[in-house]
Write a protein that holds these residues in place. Structure first.
Motif, PDB file in Angstrom:
ATOM      1  N   ARG A  28       3.446  -8.820   5.187  1.00 33.73           N
ATOM      2  CA  ARG A  28       2.311  -8.581   6.078  1.00 33.73           C
ATOM      3  C   ARG A  28       2.686  -9.096   7.462  1.00 33.73           C
ATOM      4  NH1 ARG A  28      -2.155  -7.255   4.339  1.00 33.73           N
ATOM      5  NH2 ARG A  28      -2.048  -8.435   2.385  1.00 33.73           N
ATOM      6  N   LEU A  29       2.500  -8.245   8.444  1.00 31.00           N
ATOM      7  CA  LEU A  29       2.815  -8.608   9.827  1.00 31.00           C
ATOM      8  C   LEU A  29       1.585  -9.216  10.494  1.00 31.00           C
ATOM      9  CD1 LEU A  29       4.889  -5.456  10.856  1.00 31.00           C
ATOM     10  CD2 LEU A  29       5.694  -7.619   9.897  1.00 31.00           C
ATOM     11  N   THR A  30       1.796  -9.821  11.638  1.00 34.46           N
ATOM     12  CA  THR A  30       0.703 -10.488  12.351  1.00 34.46           C
ATOM     13  C   THR A  30      -0.365  -9.498  12.808  1.00 34.46           C
ATOM     14  OG1 THR A  30       2.012 -10.386  14.378  1.00 34.46           O
ATOM     15  CG2 THR A  30       2.066 -12.451  13.121  1.00 34.46           C
ATOM     16  N   ASP A  31      -0.024  -8.218  12.956  1.00 31.56           N
ATOM     17  CA  ASP A  31      -1.024  -7.216  13.351  1.00 31.56           C
ATOM     18  C   ASP A  31      -1.782  -6.654  12.148  1.00 31.56           C
ATOM     19  OD1 ASP A  31       0.800  -5.527  12.158  1.00 31.56           O
ATOM     20  OD2 ASP A  31       1.205  -4.339  13.954  1.00 31.56           O
ATOM     21  N   GLY A  32      -1.503  -7.164  10.938  1.00 28.38           N
ATOM     22  CA  GLY A  32      -2.222  -6.749   9.740  1.00 28.38           C
ATOM     23  C   GLY A  32      -1.555  -5.649   8.933  1.00 28.38           C
ATOM     24  N   THR A  33      -0.558  -4.983   9.493  1.00 23.20           N
ATOM     25  CA  THR A  33       0.123  -3.923   8.748  1.00 23.20           C
ATOM     26  C   THR A  33       1.080  -4.529   7.723  1.00 23.20           C
ATOM     27  OG1 THR A  33       1.896  -3.767  10.380  1.00 23.20           O
ATOM     28  CG2 THR A  33       0.018  -2.295  10.681  1.00 23.20           C
ATOM     29  N   VAL A  34       1.397  -3.740   6.718  1.00 22.36           N
ATOM     30  CA  VAL A  34       2.333  -4.162   5.681  1.00 22.36           C
ATOM     31  C   VAL A  34       3.562  -3.264   5.756  1.00 22.36           C
ATOM     32  CG1 VAL A  34       2.712  -4.403   3.197  1.00 22.36           C
ATOM     33  CG2 VAL A  34       0.502  -5.011   4.177  1.00 22.36           C
ATOM     34  N   PRO A  72       0.824  -1.197   0.000  1.00 25.91           N
ATOM     35  CA  PRO A  72       0.000   0.000   0.000  1.00 25.91           C
ATOM     36  C   PRO A  72       0.867   1.261   0.000  1.00 25.91           C
ATOM     37  CG  PRO A  72       0.051  -0.965   2.191  1.00 25.91           C
ATOM     38  CD  PRO A  72       0.787  -1.893   1.285  1.00 25.91           C
ATOM     39  N   THR A  73       0.304   2.338  -0.485  1.00 28.28           N
ATOM     40  CA  THR A  73       1.011   3.609  -0.484  1.00 28.28           C
ATOM     41  C   THR A  73       1.306   4.019   0.951  1.00 28.28           C
ATOM     42  OG1 THR A  73      -0.161   4.264  -2.473  1.00 28.28           O
ATOM     43  CG2 THR A  73       0.896   6.013  -1.217  1.00 28.28           C
ATOM     44  N   GLY A  74       2.516   4.423   1.196  1.00 22.68           N
ATOM     45  CA  GLY A  74       2.903   4.870   2.528  1.00 22.68           C
ATOM     46  C   GLY A  74       3.328   3.762   3.462  1.00 22.68           C
ATOM     47  N   ALA A  75       3.531   2.554   2.948  1.00 27.56           N
ATOM     48  CA  ALA A  75       3.984   1.453   3.801  1.00 27.56           C
ATOM     49  C   ALA A  75       5.360   1.790   4.368  1.00 27.56           C
ATOM     50  CB  ALA A  75       4.039   0.153   3.016  1.00 27.56           C
ATOM     51  N   ARG A  76       5.558   1.458   5.628  1.00 20.23           N
ATOM     52  CA  ARG A  76       6.830   1.749   6.297  1.00 20.23           C
ATOM     53  C   ARG A  76       7.936   0.869   5.722  1.00 20.23           C
ATOM     54  NH1 ARG A  76       9.833  -0.018  10.709  1.00 20.23           N
ATOM     55  NH2 ARG A  76       8.397  -1.709  11.197  1.00 20.23           N
TER      56      ARG A  76
END
Length: 140
Positions: A113-119, A91-95
């Motif tokens: 993709r991390l376990t908390d759902g963030t990419v 996604p745009t702005g992914a760390r």
């Protein structure tokens, strides 16, 4: 134990400056007049200038996967925090891992993709090898 290592630079780069100075000295030998001390100073000076560059690239651009974590530069991401590495969209702005604003030059990005759902974006010169190692490490 390292499962995967991709160094940011090699210490052999320190030999380029002295090698250049040696070539200059050998060229001067053909002309008859040599400046040995000057070429030694040039070789040492170029090596001294190169050393911080190599050190910084090895510190901030090394990619490493151990049995417990993915290292991107100085940032550590535990393998237990990784949920998925295949077919993840960025996604745009992914760390970007490693602390930079963008993926380093000459490196490709790998969305994770991390376990908390963030990419987040990992990076490597050989993204396919990194993906394979991370998949194997997650299942092991």
């Amino acid at each position: 134990m390292d499962r995967y290592v991709e160094r940011g630079a090699s210490w052999t780069a320190l030999a380029y400056g002295p090698g250049f100075a040696l070539l200059g000295f050998l060229a001067e030998l053909l002309t008859g007049a040599t400046h040995t001390v000057a070429w030694v100073i040039v070789g040492l000076g170029l090596a001294a200038i190169t050393a911080p560059w190599v050190y910084a690239r090895r510190r901030f651009l090394t990619v490493r996967v151990t049995g417990e974590a993915l290292w991107q530069g100085r940032e550590r991401l535990p393998l237990t925090d990784i949920a998925e590495v295949a077919d993840v969209g960025a996604p745009t702005g992914a760390r970007v891992l490693g602390g930079g604003w963008t993926t380093p030059n000459k490196y490709d990005s790998l969305p994770i993709r991390l376990t908390d759902g963030t990419v987040v974006l990992a990076w490597a010169k050989d993204v396919e090898a990194l993906r394979t190692v991370l998949q194997e490490a997650r299942t092991a």
